[in-house]
Motif scaffolding. Sequence first.
Motif, mmCIF file in Angstrom:
data_model
loop_
_atom_site.group_PDB
_atom_site.id
_atom_site.type_symbol
_atom_site.label_atom_id
_atom_site.label_comp_id
_atom_site.label_asym_id
_atom_site.label_seq_id
_atom_site.Cartn_x
_atom_site.Cartn_y
_atom_site.Cartn_z
ATOM 1 N N VAL A 345 0.836 -1.204 0.000
ATOM 2 C CA VAL A 345 0.000 0.000 0.000
ATOM 3 C C VAL A 345 0.871 1.254 0.000
ATOM 4 N N SER A 346 1.925 1.248 0.802
ATOM 5 C CA SER A 346 2.830 2.396 0.855
ATOM 6 C C SER A 346 3.502 2.621 -0.496
ATOM 7 N N ALA A 347 3.932 1.527 -1.142
ATOM 8 C CA ALA A 347 4.588 1.641 -2.442
ATOM 9 C C ALA A 347 3.621 2.184 -3.497
ATOM 10 N N VAL A 348 2.377 1.707 -3.466
ATOM 11 C CA VAL A 348 1.368 2.185 -4.422
ATOM 12 C C VAL A 348 1.113 3.671 -4.211
ATOM 13 N N VAL A 397 0.744 17.905 7.297
ATOM 14 C CA VAL A 397 -0.626 18.130 6.820
ATOM 15 C C VAL A 397 -1.252 16.808 6.384
ATOM 16 N N SER A 398 -0.499 15.997 5.643
ATOM 17 C CA SER A 398 -1.000 14.689 5.218
ATOM 18 C C SER A 398 -1.305 13.805 6.427
ATOM 19 N N MET A 399 -0.422 13.843 7.422
ATOM 20 C CA MET A 399 -0.652 13.029 8.624
ATOM 21 C C MET A 399 -1.873 13.503 9.393
ATOM 22 N N ALA A 400 -2.013 14.817 9.528
ATOM 23 C CA ALA A 400 -3.161 15.345 10.268
ATOM 24 C C ALA A 400 -4.476 14.971 9.586
ATOM 25 N N LEU A 401 -4.527 15.064 8.257
ATOM 26 C CA LEU A 401 -5.742 14.688 7.526
ATOM 27 C C LEU A 401 -5.997 13.191 7.620
ATOM 28 N N ALA A 402 -4.929 12.389 7.618
ATOM 29 C CA ALA A 402 -5.086 10.939 7.754
ATOM 30 C C ALA A 402 -5.649 10.583 9.123
ATOM 31 N N TYR A 403 -5.153 11.234 10.170
ATOM 32 C CA TYR A 403 -5.690 10.987 11.512
ATOM 33 C C TYR A 403 -7.162 11.388 11.582
ATOM 34 N N ASN A 404 -7.500 12.495 10.927
ATOM 35 C CA ASN A 404 -8.886 12.965 10.931
ATOM 36 C C ASN A 404 -9.810 11.969 10.258
ATOM 37 N N GLN A 405 -9.355 11.342 9.181
ATOM 38 C CA GLN A 405 -10.201 10.443 8.398
ATOM 39 C C GLN A 405 -10.243 9.026 8.960
ATOM 40 N N THR A 422 -0.575 3.646 8.976
ATOM 41 C CA THR A 422 0.825 3.218 8.904
ATOM 42 C C THR A 422 1.421 3.488 7.520
ATOM 43 N N SER A 423 0.603 3.348 6.485
ATOM 44 C CA SER A 423 1.095 3.632 5.133
ATOM 45 C C SER A 423 1.381 5.124 4.965
ATOM 46 N N THR A 424 0.521 5.960 5.532
ATOM 47 C CA THR A 424 0.755 7.409 5.488
ATOM 48 C C THR A 424 2.055 7.764 6.196
ATOM 49 N N ILE A 425 2.277 7.162 7.370
ATOM 50 C CA ILE A 425 3.518 7.405 8.114
ATOM 51 C C ILE A 425 4.725 6.969 7.289
ATOM 52 N N SER A 426 4.619 5.810 6.623
ATOM 53 C CA SER A 426 5.730 5.302 5.810
ATOM 54 C C SER A 426 6.033 6.239 4.646
ATOM 55 N N VAL A 427 4.984 6.729 3.981
ATOM 56 C CA VAL A 427 5.179 7.644 2.854
ATOM 57 C C VAL A 427 5.806 8.951 3.334
ATOM 58 N N VAL A 428 5.338 9.473 4.468
ATOM 59 C CA VAL A 428 5.881 10.719 5.012
ATOM 60 C C VAL A 428 7.364 10.551 5.354
ATOM 61 N N LEU A 429 7.696 9.446 6.038
ATOM 62 C CA LEU A 429 9.086 9.210 6.411
ATOM 63 C C LEU A 429 9.968 9.048 5.178
ATOM 64 N N PHE A 430 9.540 8.212 4.235
ATOM 65 C CA PHE A 430 10.355 7.943 3.047
ATOM 66 C C PHE A 430 10.530 9.209 2.206
ATOM 67 N N SER A 431 9.434 9.916 1.962
ATOM 68 C CA SER A 431 9.517 11.104 1.101
ATOM 69 C C SER A 431 10.362 12.197 1.746
ATOM 70 N N THR A 432 10.224 12.380 3.065
ATOM 71 C CA THR A 432 11.004 13.415 3.744
ATOM 72 C C THR A 432 12.482 13.064 3.771
ATOM 73 N N MET A 433 12.775 11.800 4.107
ATOM 74 C CA MET A 433 14.174 11.384 4.225
ATOM 75 C C MET A 433 14.853 11.319 2.863
#
Length: 543
Positions: A345-348, A397-405, A422-433
């Motif tokens: 899911v994170s990769a997609v 922002v993506s994390m906050a909206l994910a928590y809201n939904q 967890t997929s949102t967290i993975s995308v945030v970590l990977f994209s930021t790093m």
Amino acid sequence: MVALQLAAIFTKLQTLSTSDHASVVSMNIFVALLCACIVIGHLLEENRWMNESITALIIGLLTGVIILLISGGKSSHLLVFSEDLFFIYLLPPIIFNAGFQVKKKQIFRNFMTIMLFGAVGTLISCTVISLGVINVFKEMDIGSLEIGDFLAIGAMFAATDSVCTLQVLSQDETPLLYSLVFGESVVNDATSVVLFNAIQSFDLTNTNPKIALEFFGNFLYLFLASTVLGVVVGLVSAYIIKTLYFGRHSTDREFALMMLMAYLSYIMAELFYLSGILTVFFCGIVMSHYTWHNVTESSRVTTKHAFATLSFVAEIFIFLYVGMDALDIEKWRFVSDSPGTSIAVSAVLLGLVMAGRAAFVFPLSFLSNLTKKFASEKISFREQIIIWWAGLMRGAVSMALAYNQFTRAGHTQLRGNAIMITSTISVVLFSTMVFGLLTKPLIRFLLPHPKATTSMLSDQSTPKSLEAPFLGSAQDSFDDSFVGIHRPGSIRALLATPAHTVHYYWRKFDNAFMRPMFGGRGFVPFVPGSPTERSEHNVPQWQ
């Protein structure tokens, strides 16, 4: 009986005292971690790979691992994530300071391109991501998600991280890229939040052209109303400070009024269900152009550093917490039986984010270049690649909206929701790093020697340049240095002339109507007895 009641009350008081003590301990550790982030970030300042955001993220991850081991696998963070904490207290100072410090000439010179990327581009990206998850996630075992969830995912991952953009791009080295990517990310964040709220409020089971038209009208109203509110509050603050001139008695009142009115613009936007991000951003731009010049010299220095400090601490706070929350055991326990699904899911999602951004950056850049008369104003293909890459980072922002939904009161109850968190967290970590680490080297590789232009000169009307005189003969951000410029004789000729001509006419209007009423450079109240103010008062008002 009375003894038992007293014992129960004493036990409750002990529990409350223990809870309060635990909160104090948590806050102490968190503040110590913030200090560590600042010190380590300073030591790594010259490193071309690192920045404060990535440093805070790594320290948060390491702290989360330590807490996880100490607690025996029960918890990984010191504080509980709160959307209110993020949207009401942490995000406003970051966005306001960005508008307060930004070079206005670059923003307004590329305003149409920024709006294309931020508004139209976000809609395109949201559509690509939503269609992608609808087609792919139905074939994967991730639980029951409805059409509203799929559209919300599109809005969540269409939100570019404006905080990281500030860290990886330089306003002085690459002014065009900075203005385009950062300006787009601010409008993008606002558009994503508006889209997300609209998706939650509209009945998506019965879609028809009328609902689509209402949706578009609602979005347009929110955007325009939010912008106007920010401009109005900024002008009101300028008029009040110029008329009353608090600095004659107390510079503290000047600073307090500026800070409170800036925050008031954000809170008023939330009160009227508008976009607080857009409102506080434009309020910052207006305050830097008018209000900042109406206060005393000491207040200018104070406000510049105070707003920058608040923004800096808020940025570190966000990334430190994101790093710690990434190891929250409650969320990962739901997906522990099928880690492959979460990775898939994170990769997609990551692939769709990249495809969604490419779907609008390159076509809209082509359209933008068609409207540019000079080759130097066009966005080159290498710059388009950097714009595409630098905007791939996803953050708070993506994390906050994910928590809201996908959470209820901060907790995840369903497996499908846990996978999305967890997929949102993975995308945030990977994209930021990954994307964040490689952005600066990519800029150096694609643009090894950026050409020096007048747009790279320091903007003297913004609070960024404290080394230069506050009210000197330097150009203003809206000033036009082309004294002998040809004035077009028709609307058609006006549209065909360079952007400098538009700035010229704005400058004339600003000097004739706006600055006499709201203040600004060259229109500062005169205070007898102040050597600095007296010398500045002698500077000609028309420059």
